[in-house]
Design a protein around this motif. Structure first.
Motif, PDB file in Angstrom:
ATOM      1  N   ASP A   1       0.872  -1.171   0.000  1.00 20.89           N
ATOM      2  CA  ASP A   1       0.000   0.000   0.000  1.00 20.89           C
ATOM      3  C   ASP A   1       0.912   1.225   0.000  1.00 20.89           C
ATOM      4  OD1 ASP A   1       0.952   0.229   2.608  1.00 20.89           O
ATOM      5  OD2 ASP A   1      -0.925  -0.395   3.548  1.00 20.89           O
ATOM      6  N   ARG A   2       0.380   2.384   0.325  1.00 17.58           N
ATOM      7  CA  ARG A   2       1.204   3.589   0.248  1.00 17.58           C
ATOM      8  C   ARG A   2       2.339   3.611   1.268  1.00 17.58           C
ATOM      9  NH1 ARG A   2      -0.076   7.897   3.751  1.00 17.58           N
ATOM     10  NH2 ARG A   2      -1.834   7.523   5.153  1.00 17.58           N
ATOM     11  N   PHE A   3       2.282   2.702   2.248  1.00 16.09           N
ATOM     12  CA  PHE A   3       3.347   2.623   3.245  1.00 16.09           C
ATOM     13  C   PHE A   3       4.486   1.712   2.802  1.00 16.09           C
ATOM     14  CE2 PHE A   3      -0.458   3.706   5.758  1.00 16.09           C
ATOM     15  CZ  PHE A   3      -0.021   4.898   6.300  1.00 16.09           C
ATOM     16  N   GLY A   4       4.332   1.033   1.675  1.00 20.43           N
ATOM     17  CA  GLY A   4       5.394   0.185   1.153  1.00 20.43           C
ATOM     18  C   GLY A   4       5.009  -1.280   1.104  1.00 20.43           C
ATOM     19  N   ILE A   5       6.031  -2.138   1.015  1.00 17.58           N
ATOM     20  CA  ILE A   5       5.828  -3.585   0.974  1.00 17.58           C
ATOM     21  C   ILE A   5       5.910  -4.121   2.391  1.00 17.58           C
ATOM     22  CG2 ILE A   5       6.765  -5.785   0.158  1.00 17.58           C
ATOM     23  CD1 ILE A   5       7.782  -4.310  -2.318  1.00 17.58           C
ATOM     24  N   ASN A   6       4.856  -4.773   2.817  1.00 15.97           N
ATOM     25  CA  ASN A   6       4.746  -5.266   4.189  1.00 15.97           C
ATOM     26  C   ASN A   6       4.624  -6.790   4.139  1.00 15.97           C
ATOM     27  OD1 ASN A   6       4.152  -2.389   5.214  1.00 15.97           O
ATOM     28  ND2 ASN A   6       2.519  -2.742   3.720  1.00 15.97           N
ATOM     29  N   MET A   7       5.658  -7.486   4.600  1.00 19.92           N
ATOM     30  CA  MET A   7       5.706  -8.939   4.499  1.00 19.92           C
ATOM     31  C   MET A   7       4.938  -9.607   5.631  1.00 19.92           C
ATOM     32  SD  MET A   7       7.458  -9.268   1.735  1.00 19.92           S
ATOM     33  CE  MET A   7       7.882 -11.016   1.688  1.00 19.92           C
ATOM     34  N   ALA A   8       4.334 -10.743   5.306  1.00 15.32           N
ATOM     35  CA  ALA A   8       3.645 -11.561   6.311  1.00 15.32           C
ATOM     36  C   ALA A   8       4.692 -12.384   7.044  1.00 15.32           C
ATOM     37  CB  ALA A   8       2.615 -12.460   5.645  1.00 15.32           C
ATOM     38  N   ALA A   9       4.925 -12.088   8.319  1.00 13.20           N
ATOM     39  CA  ALA A   9       6.038 -12.687   9.068  1.00 13.20           C
ATOM     40  C   ALA A   9       5.593 -13.930   9.833  1.00 13.20           C
ATOM     41  CB  ALA A   9       6.620 -11.660  10.024  1.00 13.20           C
ATOM     42  N   GLY A  10       6.593 -14.691  10.291  1.00 12.63           N
ATOM     43  CA  GLY A  10       6.337 -15.837  11.160  1.00 12.63           C
ATOM     44  C   GLY A  10       6.008 -17.119  10.428  1.00 12.63           C
ATOM     45  N   ILE A  11       6.433 -17.250   9.170  1.00 10.53           N
ATOM     46  CA  ILE A  11       6.175 -18.458   8.381  1.00 10.53           C
ATOM     47  C   ILE A  11       7.281 -19.479   8.654  1.00 10.53           C
ATOM     48  CG2 ILE A  11       6.109 -19.384   6.028  1.00 10.53           C
ATOM     49  CD1 ILE A  11       4.840 -16.708   5.181  1.00 10.53           C
ATOM     50  N   THR A  12       6.884 -20.733   8.875  1.00  8.28           N
ATOM     51  CA  THR A  12       7.845 -21.819   9.064  1.00  8.28           C
ATOM     52  C   THR A  12       7.667 -22.828   7.944  1.00  8.28           C
ATOM     53  OG1 THR A  12       7.829 -21.543  11.469  1.00  8.28           O
ATOM     54  CG2 THR A  12       8.653 -23.645  10.603  1.00  8.28           C
ATOM     55  N   LEU A  13       8.739 -23.092   7.201  1.00  4.72           N
ATOM     56  CA  LEU A  13       8.680 -24.044   6.102  1.00  4.72           C
ATOM     57  C   LEU A  13       8.744 -25.474   6.626  1.00  4.72           C
ATOM     58  CD1 LEU A  13      11.246 -22.510   3.551  1.00  4.72           C
ATOM     59  CD2 LEU A  13       8.758 -22.291   3.519  1.00  4.72           C
ATOM     60  N   PRO A  14       8.142 -26.433   5.913  1.00  5.02           N
ATOM     61  CA  PRO A  14       8.394 -27.844   6.224  1.00  5.02           C
ATOM     62  C   PRO A  14       9.900 -28.108   6.200  1.00  5.02           C
ATOM     63  CG  PRO A  14       6.602 -27.649   4.634  1.00  5.02           C
ATOM     64  CD  PRO A  14       7.185 -26.265   4.793  1.00  5.02           C
ATOM     65  N   GLU A  15      10.367 -29.018   7.022  1.00  2.00           N
ATOM     66  CA  GLU A  15      11.808 -29.200   7.202  1.00  2.00           C
ATOM     67  C   GLU A  15      12.538 -29.543   5.910  1.00  2.00           C
ATOM     68  OE1 GLU A  15      13.460 -31.025  10.824  1.00  2.00           O
ATOM     69  OE2 GLU A  15      11.378 -31.404  11.392  1.00  2.00           O
ATOM     70  N   ALA A  16      11.947 -30.405   5.076  1.00  2.00           N
ATOM     71  CA  ALA A  16      12.612 -30.780   3.824  1.00  2.00           C
ATOM     72  C   ALA A  16      12.734 -29.582   2.891  1.00  2.00           C
ATOM     73  CB  ALA A  16      11.853 -31.912   3.136  1.00  2.00           C
ATOM     74  N   CYS A  17      11.714 -28.739   2.860  1.00  2.00           N
ATOM     75  CA  CYS A  17      11.758 -27.538   2.024  1.00  2.00           C
ATOM     76  C   CYS A  17      12.843 -26.589   2.527  1.00  2.00           C
ATOM     77  CB  CYS A  17      10.408 -26.829   2.036  1.00  2.00           C
ATOM     78  SG  CYS A  17       9.051 -27.803   1.368  1.00  2.00           S
ATOM     79  N   ALA A  18      12.910 -26.413   3.831  1.00  3.06           N
ATOM     80  CA  ALA A  18      13.928 -25.535   4.410  1.00  3.06           C
ATOM     81  C   ALA A  18      15.326 -26.068   4.121  1.00  3.06           C
ATOM     82  CB  ALA A  18      13.711 -25.393   5.911  1.00  3.06           C
ATOM     83  N   ALA A  19      15.514 -27.387   4.218  1.00  3.21           N
ATOM     84  CA  ALA A  19      16.824 -27.980   3.962  1.00  3.21           C
ATOM     85  C   ALA A  19      17.257 -27.756   2.518  1.00  3.21           C
ATOM     86  CB  ALA A  19      16.789 -29.477   4.275  1.00  3.21           C
TER      87      ALA A  19
END
Length: 488
Positions: free
Chosen positions: A363-381
């Motif tokens: 929005d006019r305040f900029g890009i605001n990310m949705a925080a606190g996401i945890t990936l499945p372990e295999a995806c993170a690896a």
């Protein structure tokens, strides 16, 4: 509204035209200025003629300028969009050709793997030059929108070393969502709600809902395996879905070269790919496609120019992020998308300094990310393996450190599955020497690399790859296009 957008690498004619028409679909944006810049006067002339024709046909007050003087184009710009390919197809051919001599078979080679890492080495010095110009002559607080690959490395360098407000943009998430919506029988992709997160080209649909109903792994696997086209084109991607439990945004061909399991033996490559189109895993597929596209455009340019005389249709506005981001920032109409930014805690189980691709709102305040996401372990690896390579690659590019560059290539998942350390050391020397014209930070290392190559003892082979197609001629392309038109 009146402001200036600079497009660096505007000679990428088709993509620049798409960005231009998308942005002009926003009613408030018709009185803005587009400043095009490229190192090719020829390409600049072609794209300016096309954009001028669009402006004229739609009776718009939009201003279009073109110059090879980048600082002139950037002066006063509020937004800067980059879609450059440093080294062009000449350097890109070496990104594919040289690793093949060492058994490394890439489909695209522009993100990681041997080709993507060297592509990053060529890009990063140029990206830092862009950032210097942006800091010095662009509008205060200018935003840099990077579309160029390798996305994560370029964005990492621009944020960490270029000190410019940067976001990386890609369309892989949108394309993956369209596929999922189709196999599930949705009438429109808008019926699908999803959370997709990870790193560029390795983002994962970790949450899916169709019209509010959760979609699980088994239903999604069954839907893809029942699809008459995707079941053949996305075999590797479906296999990863079965094993990881989530679908990857990236195409079959791209995904195959980020993992150490599917492209390490020639007989295995043909089992997992599909040759109906380059994007499904063909050896050097994107290089072939890019070469054909350039040749086709040069030959058929009058037709492209004629097509530019048609009215802009807002209903055909694409799902590329750029126009929607600009609209949200300037008009405060909120836009939800997936953006490449520094992690800073957005994804809990990836490093803070990594460039992640994840959901956000603008929005006019900029890009605001949705925080606190945890990936499945295999995806993170899987993401972590690439992040470590990206970090070393960026640091090597900044320092001109050929030893660190070799370590980055050695740690690449596919390279490590195929090549020995001796082979990697020799291959990197060969690539740095071949691409020296675009690697100023390695000028000091080139003489020693040449000396080592003169005494090289690691055996190589001239190999086209496991699944190579020849570049088609203009006549062949015309015939295929005519046949498709007749069949359709």
């Amino acid at each position: 509204m009146s402001f200036k957008i600079a497009i660096i690498g505007a000679g990428s004619v088709g993509f620049t035209k798409k960005l231009f028409t998308d942005i002009l679909c926003v009613p408030e944006f018709q009185d803005i200025e587009f400043a095009l810049t490229d190192i090719s006067e020829h390409n600049l002339g072609m794209i300016k003629a096309i954009l001028d024709r669009i402006v004229e046909a739609n009776s718009l007050p939009t201003k279009v300028t073109a110059t090879t003087n980048r600082r002139e184009a950037l002066e006063g710009a509020r937004y800067i969009i980059s879609c450059v390919r440093v080294g062009g197809l000449e350097a890109y051919a070496d990104d594919i050709r040289i690793p093949l001599k060492y058994g490394i078979d890439q489909c695209v080679g522009d993100t990681i793997c041997a080709g993507g890492i060297l592509y990053g080495q060529r890009n990063i010095p140029v990206i830092l030059d862009f950032c210097k110009d942006i800091r010095e002559v662009a509008a205060t607080g200018a935003k840099f929108l990077n579309y160029a690959n390798p996305m994560a490395m370029n964005t990492w360098a621009a944020i960490e070393y270029g000190k410019v407000d940067t976001v990386g943009l890609c369309h892989g998430v949108q394309h993956g969502a369209e596929q999922i919506a189709e196999v599930l029988g949705a009438k429109s992709p808008r019926e699908l709600d999803y959370v997709c997160s990870g790193i560029n080209h390795q983002t994962w649909f970790i949450e899916l809902k169709l019209n509010g109903r959760p979609i699980g792994k088994d239903e999604l696997v069954a839907a893809f395996e029942a699809h008459p086209v995707y079941s053949k084109q996305e075999k590797l991607r479906i296999d990863v879905l079965k094993r990881f439990g989530v679908y990857s945004t990236e195409s079959n061909g791209h995904l195959s070269e980020y993992l150490p399991w599917y492209r390490k033996r020639p007989d295995e490559i043909t089992r997992w790919i599909d040759m109906s189109d380059w994007i499904h895993g063909e050896t050097g597929g994107y290089l072939r496609y890019s070469t054909e596209t350039r040749n086709w455009f040069e030959t058929e340019y009058p037709q492209f120019l004629e097509a530019a005389s048609k009215p802009i249709d807002p209903a055909k506005r694409s799902n590329e992020h750029a126009s929607h981001i600009l609209e949200a920032l300037e008009t405060n109409r909120v836009y939800r998308g997936h953006f490449n930014v520094k992690n800073n805690g957005v994804i809990t189980n990836l490093p803070q300094d990594a460039i992640i691709e994840s959901p956000g709102f603008v929005d006019r305040f900029g890009i605001n990310m949705a925080a606190g996401i945890t990936l499945p372990e295999a995806c993170a690896a899987t993401c972590m393996a690439s992040i470590n390579v990206q970090r070393m690659s960026v640091h090597a590019a900044i320092a001109g450190d050929i030893d660190l560059l070799k370590l980055a290539v050695l740690h690449d998942p596919l390279v490590g599955a195929v090549s020995t350390p001796e082979e990697v050391w020799q291959m990197v020397d060969e690539m740095v020497v071949a691409e020296a014209a675009w690697l100023p930070q390695y000028a000091h290392a080139v003489p020693a690399a040449k000396e080592r190559l003169s005494k090289a003892h690691v055996k190589t082979r001239e190999w086209a790859g496991a699944a190579r197609r020849n570049v088609r001629s203009i006549e062949e392309l015309r015939a295929e296009k005519a046949a498709l038109k007749q069949a359709g």
